[in-house]
Design a protein around this motif. Structure first.
Motif, PDB file in Angstrom:
ATOM      1  N   GLY A  27      27.413  -2.786 -33.982  1.00  0.00           N
ATOM      2  CA  GLY A  27      28.862  -2.960 -33.907  1.00  0.00           C
ATOM      3  C   GLY A  27      29.135  -4.417 -33.622  1.00  0.00           C
ATOM      4  N   PRO A  28      30.407  -4.799 -33.508  1.00  0.00           N
ATOM      5  CA  PRO A  28      30.711  -6.204 -33.236  1.00  0.00           C
ATOM      6  C   PRO A  28      30.213  -6.652 -31.861  1.00  0.00           C
ATOM      7  N   ALA A  29      29.999  -5.710 -30.962  1.00  0.00           N
ATOM      8  CA  ALA A  29      29.569  -6.071 -29.610  1.00  0.00           C
ATOM      9  C   ALA A  29      28.472  -5.145 -29.084  1.00  0.00           C
ATOM     10  N   THR A  30      27.691  -4.548 -29.995  1.00  0.00           N
ATOM     11  CA  THR A  30      26.581  -3.685 -29.582  1.00  0.00           C
ATOM     12  C   THR A  30      25.372  -3.940 -30.470  1.00  0.00           C
ATOM     13  N   PHE A  31      24.201  -3.662 -29.918  1.00  0.00           N
ATOM     14  CA  PHE A  31      22.974  -3.771 -30.707  1.00  0.00           C
ATOM     15  C   PHE A  31      21.958  -2.763 -30.199  1.00  0.00           C
ATOM     16  N   LEU A  32      20.969  -2.543 -31.035  1.00  0.00           N
ATOM     17  CA  LEU A  32      19.922  -1.575 -30.752  1.00  0.00           C
ATOM     18  C   LEU A  32      18.592  -2.322 -30.785  1.00  0.00           C
ATOM     19  N   HIS A  33      17.705  -2.001 -29.837  1.00  0.00           N
ATOM     20  CA  HIS A  33      16.395  -2.645 -29.812  1.00  0.00           C
ATOM     21  C   HIS A  33      15.425  -1.778 -29.023  1.00  0.00           C
ATOM     22  N   ALA A  34      14.146  -2.084 -29.154  1.00  0.00           N
ATOM     23  CA  ALA A  34      13.114  -1.393 -28.373  1.00  0.00           C
ATOM     24  C   ALA A  34      12.742  -2.310 -27.219  1.00  0.00           C
ATOM     25  N   TYR A  35      12.832  -1.767 -26.038  1.00  0.00           N
ATOM     26  CA  TYR A  35      12.615  -2.562 -24.842  1.00  0.00           C
ATOM     27  C   TYR A  35      11.563  -1.880 -23.984  1.00  0.00           C
TER      28      TYR A  35
END
Length: 144
Positions: free
Chosen positions: A109-117
């Motif tokens: 989204g404009p202010a969200t992200f997905l990642h593996a942490y």
């Protein structure tokens, strides 16, 4: 090169939510690291990976003098200015000032992200100012 449908990229990336963190893995629901997440999304959006990823150490970012992730992404993705990064795009983060980019995320989204942490697995979270200022490179997935 035409970019893939961002909504499709996001839906596929979000299907990885909850996948446990596992170094160098890339199996949805089983385990992945940040690069493994990007590789898995690539396989579903674009197709087979164009080249094998060699094994890498946990400290590879401290020992390599080159922007290895960015160089690899440039070989197969569409690079855009970081300011033009948009949902469905892949971003590379510098985790330390003046260090090479060594963390990967997908904007959802404009202010969200997905990642593996590490310890958390694949999560979606706000793209805070702290994360935003670490973006060093941005790319779009190409169309199949």
């Amino acid at each position: 090169m035409t970019s893939a449908d961002p909504a499709r990229v996001i839906a596929i990336a979000q299907s990885w939510l909850g996948t446990p963190y596992h170094d160098q893995a890339s199996l949805r629901g089983v385990g992945c690291d940040c690069l493994g997440l990007a590789r898995g999304v690539w396989r579903e959006v674009v197709g087979p990976e164009p080249f094998p990823i060699p094994p890498y150490s946990r400290d590879w970012g401290e020992t390599w003098p080159r922007e290895v992730l960015a160089e690899g992404a440039r070989r197969m993705m569409i690079e855009v200015e970081t300011a033009a990064a948009s949902p469905g795009g892949l971003v590379l983060f510098r985790m330390q000032p003046r260090a090479i980019a060594k963390h990967v995320g997908i904007l959802t989204g404009p202010a969200t992200f997905l990642h593996a942490y590490e310890r958390l697995g694949v999560i979606e979270e706000p793209l805070t100012q702290s994360w935003r200022r670490r973006i060093a490179f941005a790319f779009l997935f190409p169309q199949r």
